[in-house]
Scaffold this active site. Structure first.
Site, PDB file in Angstrom:
ATOM      1  N   PRO A   1      -6.447  -3.616   1.216  1.00  0.00           N
ATOM      2  CA  PRO A   1      -6.543  -3.787  -0.234  1.00  0.00           C
ATOM      3  C   PRO A   1      -7.598  -4.863  -0.525  1.00  0.00           C
ATOM      4  CG  PRO A   1      -4.518  -4.784   0.584  1.00  0.00           C
ATOM      5  CD  PRO A   1      -5.237  -4.221   1.784  1.00  0.00           C
TER       6      PRO A   1
ATOM      7  N   ASP B   1      -9.241  -9.703   1.792  1.00  0.00           N
ATOM      8  CA  ASP B   1      -8.041  -8.877   1.971  1.00  0.00           C
ATOM      9  C   ASP B   1      -6.921  -9.473   1.117  1.00  0.00           C
ATOM     10  OD1 ASP B   1      -5.713  -7.648   2.882  1.00  0.00           O
ATOM     11  OD2 ASP B   1      -6.410  -7.537   4.972  1.00  0.00           O
ATOM     12  N   HIS B   2      -6.518  -8.732   0.101  1.00  0.00           N
ATOM     13  CA  HIS B   2      -5.544  -9.266  -0.847  1.00  0.00           C
ATOM     14  C   HIS B   2      -4.157  -9.453  -0.232  1.00  0.00           C
ATOM     15  CE1 HIS B   2      -4.339 -10.681  -4.625  1.00  0.00           C
ATOM     16  NE2 HIS B   2      -4.942  -9.806  -5.424  1.00  0.00           N
ATOM     17  N   ARG B   3      -3.929  -8.929   0.953  1.00  0.00           N
ATOM     18  CA  ARG B   3      -2.643  -9.181   1.618  1.00  0.00           C
ATOM     19  C   ARG B   3      -2.576 -10.609   2.131  1.00  0.00           C
ATOM     20  NH1 ARG B   3      -2.996  -4.455   5.957  1.00  0.00           N
ATOM     21  NH2 ARG B   3      -5.065  -5.377   6.019  1.00  0.00           N
TER      22      ARG B   3
END
Ligand code: CAO
Length: 569
Positions: A367, A541-543
């Protein structure tokens, strides 16, 4: 022409086994030894061959019927070719093909061993040291392939628990353990071929099955000859070729899970020949059994692109051709471009194929978000130009990218999650700073890595970058020179453009894209002043990272590039 009843031959321990497949139909011409039906017990499946050549006049069994030795399978109008009745003194039926008892008796004589009995007649004998488990008498089978390993070292094994599955072209069967104990070592692996007597496993703390037979095994407990197939006493007289296997020791209480998809040996063979992954085929036969037709229609579906195998999905082609079905996407459009104008087709190079598959995975699985910003590099560029003038004779040209690498290391140290990787639910923070840089080469995109960039000066980084970029263009980079990066920079500064959205190089969690700097009017509070501005595009990386951290990272990077002395802080 004579009508002949073709009967189920002596199939060893099998009694009342279910018919799971009909391989011929009325009107078919069959050859002697051709498989007619498949029967299955809870431990093995086997094909029952025809004893005679001719035309099938009548089928006497249906799917789901239970058959045993002597059951009539079908009626054949004989073509005069009857399978060798050989020494059969009372060959009323030509269907007898296996004589396990006879073979068992011969084997026992040869080995000097007593014939093992069925589990019901066993007693248990404790063994002190490790015990060897060997392949029992599995009939006339020679060099049968191990197609499944059902246990692993450390497993607690029950007496007669199935250890492996073997398969010939006519039957598959599970091989049971002659002892209970803990599996210390398995001596075979999938793909090996085995024969009677081969060492299969070593058990510890074993308890053996010993026959109550008055003839003790010459090897005592250590004999560890496993539960061999129990043979009926009535030996069939025929010594012709054996198509049906001897059943392995049968213990109704030992129900080792047969993890294989249900399919007869011939169907398995067919699938293997075509490279069809049996586990992915849906069976349409009795109780979900996979038939030859299922294999054919699966193959057709794969060829037409309607179905993708797991292996194909894992390879995930970079662009057209399939892919996507596992994501529930509609198929890739297929266009006959030649209809619209002349075309030339060129196979993509190896590097492009590999990097394409990686990029697709990273684009789909991460993401990713991109933050844009600008850094004022007016002073830094002036410093770079003067340094290059001073170092003209050294042959090493200091590039903006080398400064960027150094500035990124400082930012990564301040925001360590940008230098981390996801590992399941954990974040791995790396205590080293290896910076990859995207290099455009005639073969495609490559990412050489500057190792330990935190320990190197800008001059050394510039020099290494020059060498690595040259190697990349010549296709001479070693795998080691392209691995271990903790963060990557993709610079299009020498080419042009303003911003772009680079794709993260997994398992890294961020990548910085930089484009061509240009003079811009910047408001200094009193007036617009000309400043050299470098466009930054940070994908993260939005995680692992959130937008605020990304904005701070860019702002800090901008501060360093604006005043490089901050690197020293
Ligand atoms: N702004 C303005 N000018 C820049 C610049 C920037 N951000 N970065 C480099 N330049 C200038 C250089 O100063 C050099 O100018 P001079 O020849 O006048 O000194 C010129 O552009 C060429 O630089 P370069 O590209 O040869 O050198 P580099 O160190 O900047 O980059 C390398 C090296 C290997 C990264 C580069 O050659 C390259 O391959 N870039 C493409 C990377 C890429 O494809 N990224 C996209 C990946 S996603 O598909």
């Amino acid at each position: 022409m004579a009508l002949i009843d073709v009967k189920v031959p002596d199939i060893g321990d099998f009694d009342e086994v279910a018919v799971i497949e009909l391989l011929v139909k009325v009107g078919d011409t069959v050859k002697a030894e051709q498989s007619l039906i498949t029967v299955e017990s809870d431990k093995a499946s086997m094909e029952i061959p025809s004893s005679t050549a001719g035309v099938v006049k009548e089928l006497k069994v249906a799917l789901g019927d239970k058959v045993k030795q002597g059951s009539v399978v079908l009626v054949v109008e004989a073509a005069g070719e009857v399978a060798a009745p050989a020494a059969a003194p009372a060959a009323a039926t030509p269907s007898v093909r296996a004589e396990p008892a006879l073979r068992q008796a011969q084997d026992d004589r040869n080995s000097g061993q007593a014939s093992p009995s069925t589990s019901s007649g066993r007693t248990e004998v404790a063994a002190s040291g490790p015990v060897e488990v060997h392949i029992p008498n599995i009939g006339d089978f020679k060099d049968v392939a191990v197609i499944e390993v059902l246990v692993k070292p450390g497993d607690k094994i029950a007496l007669e628990q199935s250890l492996i599955t073997v398969e010939s072209d006519k039957a598959s069967m599970e091989i049971p353990s002659s002892h209970a104990g803990v599996l210390k070592e398995l001596k075979v692996k999938v793909g090996d071929t085995v024969n009677i007597g081969d060492l299969l496993a070593i058990l510890e703390g074993a308890v053996a099955a010993s026959s109550p037979s008055p003839q003790p095994s010459p090897q005592g407990v250590e004999g560890a000859k496993p539960a061999a197939p129990a043979a009926p006493a009535a030996a069939a007289p025929q010594a012709a070729s054996v198509s049906a296997p001897v059943a392995p020791a049968h213990n109704p209480t030992a129900s080792a899970p047969l993890g294989l998809p249900h399919a007869s040996p011939s169907v398995r063979k067919f699938a293997r020949e075509l490279g069809v992954p049996l586990a992915e085929v849906k069976g349409s036969g009795l109780k979900g059994r996979i038939t030859a037709e299922d294999i054919q229609s699966f193959t057709k579906s794969v060829m037409t692109g309607a179905v993708q195998t797991t292996a194909q999905a894992a390879k995930a082609p970079a662009s057209s051709g399939g892919g996507g079905s596992e994501l529930g996407l509609i198929p890739w459009p297929k266009v006959d471009f030649a209809k619209f104008g002349p075309i030339e087709r060129k196979e993509m190079g190896r590097i492009k194929k590999i990097s394409g598959a990686n990029l697709l995975r990273n684009a789909v699985m991460i993401p990713a978000v991109t933050n844009f910003d600008d850094a004022d590099i007016t002073d830094l560029e002036a410093f770079r130009v003067s340094t290059n003038k001073e170092n003209e004779k050294s042959g090493v040209k200091v590039t903006m990218l080398a400064f960027l690498i150094k500035a990124c290391v400082a930012s990564l140290k301040k925001f360590p999650e940008f230098n981390s990787s996801l590992d399941g639910d954990s974040l791995v923070y790396k205590q080293f700073w290896h910076i990859g840089f995207a290099a455009d080469t005639p073969n495609g995109l490559m990412v050489p890595v500057i190792k330990d960039a935190d320990k190197k000066g800008v001059l050394q980084i510039s020099q290494e970058m020059g060498e690595l970029a040259k190697k990349a263009r010549e296709g001479k980079l070693s795998p080691a020179e392209m691995s271990g990066a903790t963060f990557t920079i993709s610079s299009l500064g020498g080419i042009g453009g303003r911003y772009f959205t680079p794709i993260i190089n997994a398992p890294e969690v961020a990548i910085l894209g930089v484009c061509k700097s240009q003079m811009e009017p910047v408001w200094d509070g009193k007036a617009f002043v000309p400043r050299l501005m470098l466009p930054l595009s940070l994908t993260w990386d939005h995680r692992v990272i959130d937008g605020a951290a990304a904005a701070r990272f860019n702002a800090y990077l901008g501060q360093i590039l604006g005043d490089f002395r901050r690197v020293l802080l």
